[in-house]
Design a protein around this motif. Structure first.
Motif, PDB file in Angstrom:
ATOM      1  N   ARG A 105       0.836  -1.195   0.000  1.00 14.35           N
ATOM      2  CA  ARG A 105       0.000   0.000   0.000  1.00 14.35           C
ATOM      3  C   ARG A 105       0.866   1.239   0.000  1.00 14.35           C
ATOM      4  O   ARG A 105       2.012   1.213   0.444  1.00 14.35           O
ATOM      5  N   LEU A 106       0.317   2.309  -0.523  1.00 13.42           N
ATOM      6  CA  LEU A 106       1.072   3.572  -0.548  1.00 13.42           C
ATOM      7  C   LEU A 106       1.207   4.177   0.851  1.00 13.42           C
ATOM      8  O   LEU A 106       2.235   4.715   1.226  1.00 13.42           O
ATOM      9  N   ILE A 107       0.151   4.089   1.594  1.00 14.92           N
ATOM     10  CA  ILE A 107       0.202   4.610   2.963  1.00 14.92           C
ATOM     11  C   ILE A 107       0.396   3.424   3.915  1.00 14.92           C
ATOM     12  O   ILE A 107      -0.398   2.504   3.940  1.00 14.92           O
ATOM     13  N   VAL A 108       1.472   3.516   4.664  1.00 16.17           N
ATOM     14  CA  VAL A 108       1.793   2.401   5.560  1.00 16.17           C
ATOM     15  C   VAL A 108       1.061   2.639   6.885  1.00 16.17           C
ATOM     16  O   VAL A 108       1.000   3.736   7.402  1.00 16.17           O
TER      17      VAL A 108
END
Length: 119
Positions: free
Chosen positions: A114-117
């Motif tokens: 995912r782009l946002i962890v």
């Protein structure tokens, strides 16, 4: 002017001979023309009957050819439909296998990053 009866007879017979020759030539020419017209009429009748027979034969051949073409077209349509059905089944099977391969590859790779962890 004095003419003897012999001279008048010669002139008369000459005119009569020319007149007879002219009438004979006219009658002969008329006979030839009449014969040519009769021959032309017979030739036209013969050509028309030949043309009619030829038209009948052409129509018969055209009808037979049309039937044969229809039969070939029908057989070809059946074969094309059979090939189309086989290809459709193979394509469906290939699509199913491809979906299974995609699922297997996705399982091996794991979830996507995912782009946002998350913290």
């Amino acid at each position: 002017m004095y003419m003897s009866t012999d001279t008048l007879a010669v002139i008369g017979s000459g005119i009569g001979g020319l007149l007879t020759l002219g009438i004979a030539m006219f009658a002969g020419f008329a006979w030839v023309i009449r014969r040519m017209d009769a021959m032309e009429h017979r030739l036209i009748v013969r050509m028309d009957s030949g043309d009619q027979r030829l038209d009948e034969k052409i129509d018969a051949v055209e009808h037979k050819l049309s039937q044969k073409i229809d039969a070939v077209d029908q057989r070809l349509s059946q074969k094309i439909d059979a090939v189309d059905q086989r290809l459709s089944r193979k394509l469906d099977a290939l699509e199913h296998e491809f979906t299974e391969v995609k699922i297997a590859v996705a399982r091996i790779e794991g979830p996507r990053p995912r782009l946002i962890v998350e913290r």
